[in-house]
Design a protein around this motif. Sequence first.
Motif, short mmCIF file in Angstrom:
data_model
loop_
_atom_site.label_atom_id
_atom_site.label_comp_id
_atom_site.label_asym_id
_atom_site.label_seq_id
_atom_site.Cartn_x
_atom_site.Cartn_y
_atom_site.Cartn_z
N TYR A 93 0.86 -1.17 0.00
CA TYR A 93 0.00 0.00 0.00
C TYR A 93 0.90 1.23 0.00
CZ TYR A 93 -3.10 -3.60 1.89
OH TYR A 93 -3.80 -4.76 2.10
N GLY A 94 0.68 2.14 -0.91
CA GLY A 94 1.51 3.33 -0.98
C GLY A 94 0.69 4.60 -1.01
N VAL A 95 1.16 5.63 -0.30
CA VAL A 95 0.57 6.96 -0.35
C VAL A 95 1.70 7.95 -0.56
CG1 VAL A 95 -0.77 8.72 0.86
CG2 VAL A 95 -1.32 6.31 1.20
N PHE A 96 1.49 8.88 -1.48
CA PHE A 96 2.53 9.84 -1.87
C PHE A 96 1.89 11.22 -2.00
CE2 PHE A 96 2.56 5.78 -4.10
CZ PHE A 96 3.67 5.16 -3.53
N MET A 97 2.48 12.22 -1.34
CA MET A 97 1.92 13.57 -1.39
C MET A 97 3.02 14.61 -1.38
SD MET A 97 -1.45 13.56 1.08
CE MET A 97 -0.62 13.12 2.60
N HIS A 98 2.72 15.75 -1.99
CA HIS A 98 3.58 16.91 -1.91
C HIS A 98 2.66 18.11 -1.72
CE1 HIS A 98 6.67 19.85 -2.60
NE2 HIS A 98 7.57 18.93 -2.85
N SER A 99 2.54 18.57 -0.47
CA SER A 99 1.55 19.59 -0.17
C SER A 99 1.87 20.93 -0.83
CB SER A 99 1.43 19.77 1.35
OG SER A 99 2.67 20.12 1.92
N ALA A 100 3.15 21.20 -1.11
CA ALA A 100 3.49 22.47 -1.77
C ALA A 100 2.88 22.56 -3.15
CB ALA A 100 5.01 22.64 -1.84
N ASN A 101 2.72 21.40 -3.80
CA ASN A 101 2.12 21.36 -5.13
C ASN A 101 0.68 20.86 -5.10
OD1 ASN A 101 4.60 22.14 -6.29
ND2 ASN A 101 5.30 20.02 -6.32
N ASP A 102 0.17 20.57 -3.91
CA ASP A 102 -1.17 20.01 -3.75
C ASP A 102 -1.35 18.73 -4.55
OD1 ASP A 102 -1.92 21.95 -1.99
OD2 ASP A 102 -2.95 23.20 -3.46
N TRP A 103 -0.28 17.96 -4.70
CA TRP A 103 -0.32 16.70 -5.44
C TRP A 103 -0.46 15.54 -4.46
CZ3 TRP A 103 3.71 12.97 -4.96
CH2 TRP A 103 3.55 11.84 -5.76
N ALA A 105 -1.15 11.01 -4.45
CA ALA A 105 -1.33 9.76 -5.19
C ALA A 105 -1.34 8.61 -4.19
CB ALA A 105 -0.20 9.57 -6.20
N PHE A 106 -1.96 7.52 -4.59
CA PHE A 106 -1.88 6.31 -3.79
C PHE A 106 -1.99 5.10 -4.71
CE2 PHE A 106 -6.46 7.16 -3.81
CZ PHE A 106 -6.98 5.92 -4.12
N ALA A 107 -1.58 3.94 -4.21
CA ALA A 107 -1.63 2.73 -5.01
C ALA A 107 -1.71 1.51 -4.10
CB ALA A 107 -0.39 2.62 -5.91
N VAL A 108 -2.26 0.44 -4.64
CA VAL A 108 -2.37 -0.84 -3.95
C VAL A 108 -1.90 -1.92 -4.90
CG1 VAL A 108 -3.92 -2.47 -2.81
CG2 VAL A 108 -4.35 -0.01 -2.62
N TRP A 109 -1.07 -2.82 -4.36
CA TRP A 109 -0.58 -3.97 -5.13
C TRP A 109 -0.90 -5.25 -4.38
CZ3 TRP A 109 2.17 0.50 -4.35
CH2 TRP A 109 2.65 1.19 -5.47
N LEU A 167 -4.05 7.81 3.74
CA LEU A 167 -3.19 7.55 4.90
C LEU A 167 -3.99 6.92 6.03
CD1 LEU A 167 -0.97 10.77 5.23
CD2 LEU A 167 -0.18 8.47 4.66
N ARG A 168 -5.19 7.46 6.30
CA ARG A 168 -6.04 6.92 7.35
C ARG A 168 -6.45 5.47 7.03
NH1 ARG A 168 -9.73 10.18 10.35
NH2 ARG A 168 -9.81 11.66 8.62
N GLU A 169 -6.82 5.25 5.79
CA GLU A 169 -7.30 3.93 5.37
C GLU A 169 -6.19 2.88 5.42
OE1 GLU A 169 -9.94 1.02 3.73
OE2 GLU A 169 -10.30 2.96 4.68
N PHE A 170 -5.00 3.22 4.92
CA PHE A 170 -3.92 2.24 4.79
C PHE A 170 -3.04 2.15 6.02
CE2 PHE A 170 -3.99 3.37 -0.01
CZ PHE A 170 -5.08 2.55 -0.20
N PHE A 171 -2.84 3.28 6.74
CA PHE A 171 -1.84 3.31 7.80
C PHE A 171 -2.37 3.72 9.16
CE2 PHE A 171 0.52 4.51 3.83
CZ PHE A 171 1.07 3.27 3.62
#
Length: 200
Positions: A93-103, A105-109, A167-171
């Motif tokens: 399970y992955g979560v990726f964010m960059h708040s400075a760019n408001d970007w 993403a997440f993924a599940v394998w 983040l809440r869902e996965f971690f």
Amino acid sequence: MVAFAELDSRRALRELRFIDRAESKRLAERVVGGASREMDPLPLDLAVWPPPGIVCAANLPAHDIVCFRDFARRRPSELTEQVSRLASGRNAYGVFMHSANDWAAFAVWSGGNLLRSLSLSPSSGVIEDLGERLPFESPFWRGERPVRSAANYALPFHPVDLGNEALREFFGFILEGREDDFCIDPEEIEIPAFHAASEA
């Protein structure tokens, strides 16, 4: 941040009792493909976005957690080969964010296969949208979590809001927003940190 889990990934941090530091170092070295030097640990709220060249890695009973800036790809599907190698048959399970760019993403394998990948930004809109939507996404797509501000927004919701729900869902924790009774405090958990030897 990526977690490799045999069972419910949310319980990995909530029920944290022991981190194997030697195995954590080996995990970090598998991520960077070489030797590493242990540093002072980082609290989880900082470990999720470590400085360049730093890997935060924790080997827990039945779980591994890795935080590494190089994982923050605009298209998480590009991580599939690396994630499959590190997962060794476990779910990831992955979560990726960059708040400075408001970007965000997440993924599940599962079993080395990508089940879901979503990547969003205000300027680009939907960057990647693969697989079936997960239940926690539904309120966002239905317009129940509208953008807090900004005109002419390319999406019906804020990507970082969805990232925090992932983040809440996965971690089991969030960095921004409303905590629930299940959420842990990321400032109270320390994750081992390692400097890639090539970066030293």
